[in-house]
Write a protein that holds these residues in place. Structure first.
Motif, short mmCIF file in Angstrom:
data_model
loop_
_atom_site.label_atom_id
_atom_site.label_comp_id
_atom_site.label_asym_id
_atom_site.label_seq_id
_atom_site.Cartn_x
_atom_site.Cartn_y
_atom_site.Cartn_z
N UNK A 1 54.01 41.72 22.57
CA UNK A 1 53.42 42.68 23.49
C UNK A 1 51.89 42.59 23.46
N UNK A 2 51.33 42.40 22.26
CA UNK A 2 49.86 42.25 22.15
C UNK A 2 49.39 40.98 22.85
N UNK A 3 50.12 39.90 22.68
CA UNK A 3 49.76 38.64 23.35
C UNK A 3 49.88 38.77 24.86
N UNK A 4 50.94 39.42 25.31
CA UNK A 4 51.15 39.61 26.75
C UNK A 4 50.06 40.52 27.34
N UNK A 5 49.68 41.55 26.60
CA UNK A 5 48.63 42.45 27.06
C UNK A 5 47.31 41.69 27.23
N UNK A 6 47.00 40.85 26.26
CA UNK A 6 45.79 40.03 26.35
C UNK A 6 45.84 39.09 27.56
N UNK A 7 46.96 38.42 27.73
CA UNK A 7 47.10 37.49 28.86
C UNK A 7 46.99 38.23 30.19
N UNK A 8 47.59 39.40 30.28
CA UNK A 8 47.50 40.18 31.52
C UNK A 8 46.06 40.59 31.82
N UNK A 9 45.33 41.04 30.80
CA UNK A 9 43.94 41.45 31.03
C UNK A 9 43.07 40.25 31.41
N UNK B 1 54.25 38.99 35.08
CA UNK B 1 55.27 39.94 34.64
C UNK B 1 56.65 39.31 34.60
N UNK B 2 56.91 38.33 35.48
CA UNK B 2 58.16 37.56 35.38
C UNK B 2 58.23 36.85 34.03
N UNK B 3 57.10 36.31 33.61
CA UNK B 3 57.04 35.64 32.30
C UNK B 3 57.27 36.61 31.16
N UNK C 1 56.53 48.51 37.18
CA UNK C 1 55.84 49.30 38.21
C UNK C 1 54.59 49.96 37.63
N UNK C 2 54.69 50.44 36.41
CA UNK C 2 53.54 51.10 35.78
C UNK C 2 52.41 50.10 35.50
N UNK C 3 52.76 48.89 35.04
CA UNK C 3 51.73 47.86 34.80
C UNK C 3 51.09 47.46 36.13
N UNK C 4 51.89 47.26 37.16
CA UNK C 4 51.35 46.93 38.48
C UNK C 4 50.41 48.01 38.98
#
Length: 188
Positions: free
Chosen positions: A135-143, A178-180, A81-84
């Protein structure tokens, strides 16, 4: 010397200069936001703008930081929820000011407010169960997703159409990302 009947113009503030630059970006894109045009919009000589900013790049960096500084982070709820909430707030601000989107995509996001968002995302993704590297990889992918989706929504769209479709497609893609993340966290 001030002529009779004329008040001396007070010096503009940094905020007024950035407001003028943002208005020019929103209506005419990056080419419209020259130092001369910003100065004209504020009603001052270009040298006055240079007392606040050494060049146009500095104005652009200040606009990016101002926009990112307004993004709300750290709300309650789950990590998802916070990321969304962060992603939706960023989208809302950029859809309102599409002229800033090319600036965000044209260089590193390394200012203090950009770093604040990045640090928050890393913390939230760590709370999902990801190790620091993941987490760093996921953060990059999300951005990449967030900025890419916003760019596609705002580029080449008539101004009247930007944001009209609402965040539904954006949220759908964000939630698949986020499911991923959740699936990856379960592997750790």
């Amino acid at each position: 010397m001030v002529e009779a009947g004329h008040k001396p113009r007070r010096a503009p503030t940094e905020r007024e200069i950035l407001d003028a630059a943002l208005g020019l970006l929103d209506t005419g894109g990056r080419p419209a936001a020259s130092i001369r045009r910003i100065a004209a919009a504020v009603g001052v000589a270009p040298t006055t703008v240079y007392t606040f900013f050494p060049d146009r790049t500095a104005v652009e960096c200040a606009l990016i930081e101002r926009l990112l500084g307004a993004v709300r982070i750290g709300g309650g709820g789950s990590w998802r929820e916070a990321v969304e909430a962060i992603a939706l707030d960023l989208r809302q601000r950029l859809v309102a000011h599409p002229g800033v989107v090319p600036l965000l995509l044209s260089g590193p996001l390394d200012g203090p407010h950009a770093q604040r968002i990045a640090d928050c995302l890393l913390e939230l993704l760590g709370a999902s169960g990801l190790d620091p590297r993941s987490a760093a990889r996921a953060s990059y992918a999300l951005m990449v997703f967030v900025l890419g989706a916003i760019a596609l929504e705002t580029f080449d769209a008539p101004r009247a159409m930007i944001g009209r479709a609402g965040p539904d497609r954006y949220l759908w893609g964000l939630r698949r990302m986020l499911d991923g993340v959740e699936a990856e966290a379960k592997l750790h």
